[in-house]
Design a protein around this motif. Sequence first.
Motif, PDB file in Angstrom:
ATOM      1  N   LEU A   1      20.742  34.863 -42.837  1.00  0.00           N
ATOM      2  CA  LEU A   1      21.731  35.893 -42.509  1.00  0.00           C
ATOM      3  C   LEU A   1      23.023  35.281 -41.973  1.00  0.00           C
ATOM      4  CD1 LEU A   1      19.400  38.589 -40.943  1.00  0.00           C
ATOM      5  CD2 LEU A   1      20.495  38.640 -43.172  1.00  0.00           C
ATOM      6  N   GLU A   2      22.896  34.178 -41.230  1.00  0.00           N
ATOM      7  CA  GLU A   2      24.104  33.482 -40.765  1.00  0.00           C
ATOM      8  C   GLU A   2      24.906  32.987 -41.971  1.00  0.00           C
ATOM      9  OE1 GLU A   2      22.771  31.652 -36.469  1.00  0.00           O
ATOM     10  OE2 GLU A   2      22.016  30.657 -38.273  1.00  0.00           O
ATOM     11  N   ARG A   3      24.212  32.429 -42.940  1.00  0.00           N
ATOM     12  CA  ARG A   3      24.888  31.932 -44.146  1.00  0.00           C
ATOM     13  C   ARG A   3      25.584  33.081 -44.873  1.00  0.00           C
ATOM     14  NH1 ARG A   3      21.673  28.688 -45.977  1.00  0.00           N
ATOM     15  NH2 ARG A   3      22.939  26.840 -46.052  1.00  0.00           N
ATOM     16  N   GLU A   4      24.868  34.206 -45.065  1.00  0.00           N
ATOM     17  CA  GLU A   4      25.445  35.359 -45.764  1.00  0.00           C
ATOM     18  C   GLU A   4      26.708  35.865 -45.085  1.00  0.00           C
ATOM     19  OE1 GLU A   4      22.513  38.433 -46.209  1.00  0.00           O
ATOM     20  OE2 GLU A   4      21.117  37.088 -47.221  1.00  0.00           O
ATOM     21  N   GLN A   5      26.738  35.774 -43.751  1.00  0.00           N
ATOM     22  CA  GLN A   5      27.884  36.286 -42.998  1.00  0.00           C
ATOM     23  C   GLN A   5      28.936  35.218 -42.727  1.00  0.00           C
ATOM     24  OE1 GLN A   5      26.685  38.631 -39.622  1.00  0.00           O
ATOM     25  NE2 GLN A   5      25.253  39.820 -40.823  1.00  0.00           N
ATOM     26  N   GLY A   6      28.739  34.009 -43.282  1.00  0.00           N
ATOM     27  CA  GLY A   6      29.716  32.945 -43.118  1.00  0.00           C
ATOM     28  C   GLY A   6      29.774  32.366 -41.716  1.00  0.00           C
ATOM     29  N   LEU A   7      28.691  32.503 -40.964  1.00  0.00           N
ATOM     30  CA  LEU A   7      28.618  31.983 -39.593  1.00  0.00           C
ATOM     31  C   LEU A   7      28.015  30.581 -39.584  1.00  0.00           C
ATOM     32  CD1 LEU A   7      27.139  35.196 -37.933  1.00  0.00           C
ATOM     33  CD2 LEU A   7      29.508  34.399 -37.799  1.00  0.00           C
ATOM     34  N   PRO A   8      28.287  29.801 -38.532  1.00  0.00           N
ATOM     35  CA  PRO A   8      27.595  28.504 -38.413  1.00  0.00           C
ATOM     36  C   PRO A   8      26.085  28.757 -38.332  1.00  0.00           C
ATOM     37  CG  PRO A   8      29.349  28.701 -36.775  1.00  0.00           C
ATOM     38  CD  PRO A   8      29.208  30.039 -37.425  1.00  0.00           C
ATOM     39  N   ILE A   9      25.317  27.920 -38.991  1.00  0.00           N
ATOM     40  CA  ILE A   9      23.876  28.129 -39.050  1.00  0.00           C
ATOM     41  C   ILE A   9      23.196  27.394 -37.900  1.00  0.00           C
ATOM     42  CG2 ILE A   9      21.801  27.835 -40.469  1.00  0.00           C
ATOM     43  CD1 ILE A   9      23.708  28.052 -42.911  1.00  0.00           C
ATOM     44  N   SER A  10      22.319  28.092 -37.180  1.00  0.00           N
ATOM     45  CA  SER A  10      21.612  27.538 -36.025  1.00  0.00           C
ATOM     46  C   SER A  10      20.785  26.318 -36.427  1.00  0.00           C
ATOM     47  CB  SER A  10      20.681  28.589 -35.419  1.00  0.00           C
ATOM     48  OG  SER A  10      21.402  29.715 -35.010  1.00  0.00           O
ATOM     49  N   TYR A  11      20.608  25.419 -35.462  1.00  0.00           N
ATOM     50  CA  TYR A  11      19.854  24.185 -35.671  1.00  0.00           C
ATOM     51  C   TYR A  11      18.437  24.490 -36.178  1.00  0.00           C
ATOM     52  CZ  TYR A  11      17.890  19.598 -34.713  1.00  0.00           C
ATOM     53  OH  TYR A  11      17.274  18.377 -34.832  1.00  0.00           O
ATOM     54  N   LEU A  12      18.024  23.801 -37.208  1.00  0.00           N
ATOM     55  CA  LEU A  12      16.721  23.929 -37.867  1.00  0.00           C
ATOM     56  C   LEU A  12      16.522  25.259 -38.587  1.00  0.00           C
ATOM     57  CD1 LEU A  12      14.241  22.288 -35.311  1.00  0.00           C
ATOM     58  CD2 LEU A  12      15.257  21.255 -37.334  1.00  0.00           C
ATOM     59  N   CYS A  13      17.563  26.061 -38.690  1.00  0.00           N
ATOM     60  CA  CYS A  13      17.437  27.377 -39.322  1.00  0.00           C
ATOM     61  C   CYS A  13      18.076  27.422 -40.704  1.00  0.00           C
ATOM     62  CB  CYS A  13      18.045  28.445 -38.410  1.00  0.00           C
ATOM     63  SG  CYS A  13      17.114  28.658 -36.887  1.00  0.00           S
ATOM     64  N   ASP A  14      18.399  26.278 -41.262  1.00  0.00           N
ATOM     65  CA  ASP A  14      19.023  26.208 -42.582  1.00  0.00           C
ATOM     66  C   ASP A  14      18.017  25.653 -43.585  1.00  0.00           C
ATOM     67  OD1 ASP A  14      20.533  25.817 -44.851  1.00  0.00           O
ATOM     68  OD2 ASP A  14      22.220  24.915 -43.785  1.00  0.00           O
ATOM     69  N   ARG A  15      17.515  26.516 -44.431  1.00  0.00           N
ATOM     70  CA  ARG A  15      16.502  26.109 -45.407  1.00  0.00           C
ATOM     71  C   ARG A  15      17.024  25.073 -46.403  1.00  0.00           C
ATOM     72  NH1 ARG A  15      13.621  30.127 -47.512  1.00  0.00           N
ATOM     73  NH2 ARG A  15      14.435  31.761 -46.204  1.00  0.00           N
ATOM     74  N   TYR A  16      18.354  24.918 -46.497  1.00  0.00           N
ATOM     75  CA  TYR A  16      18.937  23.994 -47.467  1.00  0.00           C
ATOM     76  C   TYR A  16      19.182  22.610 -46.891  1.00  0.00           C
ATOM     77  CZ  TYR A  16      19.503  28.393 -49.843  1.00  0.00           C
ATOM     78  OH  TYR A  16      19.252  29.616 -50.413  1.00  0.00           O
ATOM     79  N   THR A  17      19.033  22.436 -45.582  1.00  0.00           N
ATOM     80  CA  THR A  17      19.270  21.125 -44.976  1.00  0.00           C
ATOM     81  C   THR A  17      18.143  20.654 -44.067  1.00  0.00           C
ATOM     82  OG1 THR A  17      20.475  22.083 -43.106  1.00  0.00           O
ATOM     83  CG2 THR A  17      21.787  21.422 -45.036  1.00  0.00           C
ATOM     84  N   THR A  18      17.226  21.518 -43.699  1.00  0.00           N
ATOM     85  CA  THR A  18      16.155  21.139 -42.770  1.00  0.00           C
ATOM     86  C   THR A  18      15.020  20.461 -43.520  1.00  0.00           C
ATOM     87  OG1 THR A  18      16.683  22.982 -41.303  1.00  0.00           O
ATOM     88  CG2 THR A  18      14.498  21.996 -41.073  1.00  0.00           C
ATOM     89  N   ASN A  19      14.803  19.189 -43.203  1.00  0.00           N
ATOM     90  CA  ASN A  19      13.668  18.463 -43.754  1.00  0.00           C
ATOM     91  C   ASN A  19      12.455  18.819 -42.897  1.00  0.00           C
ATOM     92  OD1 ASN A  19      11.637  16.314 -43.894  1.00  0.00           O
ATOM     93  ND2 ASN A  19      13.090  15.253 -45.216  1.00  0.00           N
TER      94      ASN A  19
END
Length: 170
Positions: A69-87
């Motif tokens: 939802l942060e991504r959809e709204q153009g907001l900074p994404i919370s730590y570990l909450c980004d499915r595209y960068t969190t290993n």
Amino acid sequence: IFKVILQDFDKKQKDKLLCMKMMVHAADISNPAKPWLICEEWAKRCLAEFWAQVKDNSRDRNLEITGDLEREQGLPISYLCDRYTTNTSKSQVGFSDIFVQPTWEIVGQFLTGLELSHFETNKANWKSREAQYDEELSKLQVSVMSQSIEEKLNEEKAEKEKKDGILAGQ
């Protein structure tokens, strides 16, 4: 500091409430202390929740959003909450090292007989999967980039068609 505190620790009297709170907290973050298949499944479930959750943090129903939802709204994404960068692998090793294992080592001081051998096995399992998760993230990122490029091209095409239609109507 914990060793000093534990020297004066009284689990039956003055520190009973603290002990109970610590056990509830330890249970809440216990995935890395469990056998591998349970550890892996719950880690994936927790991260999926981080990526998709909406939290209600107040009586006034002010919602805190994370991840997608942060991504959809153009907001900074919370730590570990980004499915595209969190290993997943790296996040679980860090979570275990920083929070879970130290917590369970303290709990083990007043709750004897705990089986804590899964930490090292699970950490080794996660570390052996780091490259796999990096590869999955790369594929996901390429897919998202391709989709974004395709969407942008479609938007430009629609805008051009709209413009051409307006010009043809003049």
